[in-house]
Scaffold this motif. Structure first.
Motif, mmCIF file in Angstrom:
data_model
loop_
_atom_site.group_PDB
_atom_site.id
_atom_site.type_symbol
_atom_site.label_atom_id
_atom_site.label_comp_id
_atom_site.label_asym_id
_atom_site.label_seq_id
_atom_site.Cartn_x
_atom_site.Cartn_y
_atom_site.Cartn_z
ATOM 1 N N ASP A 1 0.831 -1.198 0.000
ATOM 2 C CA ASP A 1 0.000 0.000 0.000
ATOM 3 C C ASP A 1 0.875 1.261 0.000
ATOM 4 O OD1 ASP A 1 -2.233 -1.599 0.062
ATOM 5 O OD2 ASP A 1 -2.651 -1.294 2.196
ATOM 6 N N SER A 2 1.916 1.247 0.818
ATOM 7 C CA SER A 2 2.839 2.381 0.878
ATOM 8 C C SER A 2 3.522 2.579 -0.462
ATOM 9 C CB SER A 2 3.904 2.162 1.958
ATOM 10 O OG SER A 2 3.318 2.100 3.225
ATOM 11 N N LEU A 3 3.884 1.480 -1.105
ATOM 12 C CA LEU A 3 4.563 1.541 -2.394
ATOM 13 C C LEU A 3 3.715 2.289 -3.420
ATOM 14 C CD1 LEU A 3 7.093 0.563 -3.941
ATOM 15 C CD2 LEU A 3 5.805 -1.464 -4.557
ATOM 16 N N GLN A 4 2.417 1.986 -3.445
ATOM 17 C CA GLN A 4 1.517 2.671 -4.377
ATOM 18 C C GLN A 4 1.460 4.167 -4.086
ATOM 19 O OE1 GLN A 4 0.366 1.093 -7.005
ATOM 20 N NE2 GLN A 4 1.380 -0.726 -6.194
ATOM 21 N N GLU A 5 1.395 4.513 -2.817
ATOM 22 C CA GLU A 5 1.336 5.927 -2.437
ATOM 23 C C GLU A 5 2.630 6.651 -2.798
ATOM 24 O OE1 GLU A 5 0.052 6.477 1.633
ATOM 25 O OE2 GLU A 5 -1.489 4.938 1.385
ATOM 26 N N ARG B 1 7.945 9.720 -5.131
ATOM 27 C CA ARG B 1 9.048 9.568 -4.173
ATOM 28 C C ARG B 1 9.868 8.328 -4.520
ATOM 29 N NH1 ARG B 1 9.103 12.102 0.802
ATOM 30 N NH2 ARG B 1 11.203 11.281 0.700
ATOM 31 N N ASP B 2 10.745 8.458 -5.513
ATOM 32 C CA ASP B 2 11.534 7.323 -5.998
ATOM 33 C C ASP B 2 12.457 6.747 -4.922
ATOM 34 O OD1 ASP B 2 10.322 7.547 -8.460
ATOM 35 O OD2 ASP B 2 11.888 8.864 -9.269
ATOM 36 N N ASP B 3 12.949 7.601 -4.016
ATOM 37 C CA ASP B 3 13.812 7.119 -2.947
ATOM 38 C C ASP B 3 13.061 6.144 -2.037
ATOM 39 O OD1 ASP B 3 12.213 9.326 -2.213
ATOM 40 O OD2 ASP B 3 13.507 9.801 -0.508
ATOM 41 N N ALA C 1 12.186 2.754 -3.873
ATOM 42 C CA ALA C 1 13.306 1.805 -3.879
ATOM 43 C C ALA C 1 13.451 1.130 -2.518
ATOM 44 C CB ALA C 1 14.596 2.522 -4.252
ATOM 45 N N LYS C 2 13.371 1.900 -1.449
ATOM 46 C CA LYS C 2 13.504 1.354 -0.086
ATOM 47 C C LYS C 2 12.380 0.362 0.205
ATOM 48 C CE LYS C 2 13.819 2.925 4.721
ATOM 49 N NZ LYS C 2 12.660 2.393 5.390
ATOM 50 N N THR C 3 11.170 0.709 -0.168
ATOM 51 C CA THR C 3 10.017 -0.151 0.091
ATOM 52 C C THR C 3 10.095 -1.432 -0.736
ATOM 53 O OG1 THR C 3 8.707 1.821 0.568
ATOM 54 C CG2 THR C 3 7.498 -0.218 0.202
ATOM 55 N N ASN C 4 10.581 -1.335 -1.968
ATOM 56 C CA ASN C 4 10.765 -2.538 -2.793
ATOM 57 C C ASN C 4 11.742 -3.514 -2.145
ATOM 58 O OD1 ASN C 4 9.031 -2.476 -5.037
ATOM 59 N ND2 ASN C 4 10.318 -0.958 -6.047
ATOM 60 N N ILE C 5 12.811 -2.983 -1.578
ATOM 61 C CA ILE C 5 13.791 -3.833 -0.892
ATOM 62 C C ILE C 5 13.142 -4.499 0.310
ATOM 63 C CG2 ILE C 5 15.925 -3.790 0.458
ATOM 64 C CD1 ILE C 5 16.889 -1.569 -1.509
ATOM 65 N N GLU C 6 12.351 -3.741 1.076
ATOM 66 C CA GLU C 6 11.662 -4.307 2.242
ATOM 67 C C GLU C 6 10.699 -5.419 1.822
ATOM 68 O OE1 GLU C 6 9.786 -1.105 4.372
ATOM 69 O OE2 GLU C 6 11.711 -0.240 4.976
ATOM 70 N N ILE C 7 9.982 -5.204 0.725
ATOM 71 C CA ILE C 7 9.043 -6.216 0.234
ATOM 72 C C ILE C 7 9.801 -7.491 -0.147
ATOM 73 C CG2 ILE C 7 7.526 -6.797 -1.711
ATOM 74 C CD1 ILE C 7 6.480 -3.887 -1.549
ATOM 75 N N ASN C 8 10.933 -7.337 -0.821
ATOM 76 C CA ASN C 8 11.727 -8.506 -1.214
ATOM 77 C C ASN C 8 12.250 -9.272 -0.007
ATOM 78 O OD1 ASN C 8 11.336 -8.148 -3.965
ATOM 79 N ND2 ASN C 8 13.124 -6.819 -4.167
#
Length: 149
Positions: A63-67, A73-75, A78-85
């Motif tokens: 949900d945060s990633l979509q927001e 907010r590309d920074d 990227a951080k949220t994608n790493i957390e998801i992985n």
């Protein structure tokens, strides 16, 4: 090995490797697990309860990633994608689209659903079968697709 034991082992490894992001995610999951066990007054959570917490954490990240994407907010994306992985490593293997479609079709046949009015009945029958193995929104879309046919 239990999820908590696995997290403790991975936390030690992350500390040794000085992997701050992995360490932060592991600590966050451990805190969620401990908060839930305190809330329920239990020392150890069941596998299902652990899975529910992991799924909740994953959903929050998505949900945060979509927001973040919508806000440009590309920074943070990227951080949220790493957390998801990192979280995916602790989740059970996800069902393929074909496997999920088969389960959806079988469940619709089981509950003898024929229209959108039966959506709740179908969803309540499917979700226990796919708990943690499929995203709820994807299941919802597939159920709608099959009920519209």
């Amino acid at each position: 090995m239990s999820l908590l034991a696995n997290l403790n082992q991975d936390m030690k490894q992350a500390m040794k490797n000085k992997d701050k992001q992995r360490l932060d995610v592991i600590r966050m999951v451990k805190a969620s697990l401990q908060n839930e066990s305190i809330k329920h007054g239990k020392h150890d959570l069941s596998e299902d309860e652990e899975l529910i917490i992991l799924s909740r954490e994953m959903k929050q990240r998505k949900d945060s990633l979509q927001e973040f994407k919508a806000a440009g907010r590309d920074d943070l994306v990227a951080k949220t994608n790493i957390e998801i992985n990192i979280l995916k490593e602790y989740m059970p293997k996800q069902l393929s689209n074909d496997e999920l479609a088969t389960i959806v079709q079988e469940t619709i046949d089981e509950v003898q659903a024929s229209s959108k009015k039966d959506m709740g009945k179908v969803m309540s029958a499917i979700m226990p079968k796919v708990k943690g193995k499929a995203d709820g929104s994807l299941v919802n879309k597939l159920v709608l697709k099959y009920l519209n046919n």
